[in-house]
Design an enzyme around this catalytic site. Sequence first.
Site, short mmCIF file in Angstrom:
data_model
loop_
_atom_site.label_atom_id
_atom_site.label_comp_id
_atom_site.label_asym_id
_atom_site.label_seq_id
_atom_site.Cartn_x
_atom_site.Cartn_y
_atom_site.Cartn_z
N LYS A 61 4.02 -17.47 -25.88
CA LYS A 61 4.87 -18.38 -25.10
C LYS A 61 5.22 -19.63 -25.91
CE LYS A 61 2.79 -16.86 -20.78
NZ LYS A 61 3.88 -16.10 -20.21
N CYS A 62 5.62 -19.41 -27.15
CA CYS A 62 5.87 -20.50 -28.10
C CYS A 62 7.31 -20.42 -28.60
CB CYS A 62 4.89 -20.35 -29.26
SG CYS A 62 5.10 -21.54 -30.60
N GLY A 63 7.84 -21.52 -29.03
CA GLY A 63 9.16 -21.52 -29.64
C GLY A 63 9.22 -20.68 -30.91
N THR A 65 7.55 -17.80 -31.20
CA THR A 65 7.23 -16.42 -30.84
C THR A 65 8.23 -15.40 -31.39
OG1 THR A 65 6.01 -17.14 -28.89
CG2 THR A 65 6.74 -14.86 -28.90
#
Length: 183
Positions: A61-63, A65
């Site tokens: 759930k990361c930029g 990803t």
Amino acid sequence: MLGTLLTGLFADKNEAVTRPENTVPAKQTLYDFKVKSLDGKEVDLSKYKGKKVIILNTASKCGFTPQYADWEKFYEANKGKVEVLGFPSNDFGGQEPGSEEEIGAFCQKNYGVTFPMFSKVATKGAEQAPLYKWLSTKDLNGWNDKVPTWNFCKYVINEKGELTHFFASKVKPDSPEFLEAIK
């Protein structure tokens, strides 16, 4: 929380650290470690002897990803010469809250990940996994003291199991500095 997320995204820019010439020999190598796969099986990292290895701390759930797709493409193109090993971590902004089963399903469904993925680990702090302690402790690896500063930091290990490079989150497999490191 937004401040923490923004700090993580911009804190390490394109930081790259390379093993200096004439460094102290490492007390350990990658081959001294055993880790658990996403399905709970013990994996002896000595199975990667003779290959370069890229170690990534990942999050769903990361930029960053979408880098899963970049690293999968790199893995497919370099199979047999370079291994990519993913280690999910919830250390940065709580961006990997899922179970091992959820992480595996997410990686496969969304990015077709086939490179080896391992159990969720702590990459820093009091609960830091032994592998990450080695990667980020100069007295153990011979030169580096950089811990991951956000998700998708990379460590490069040579064919002898020695740590040679650290790259920040924004560095991708087609980045010139990364390509130079794996020559």
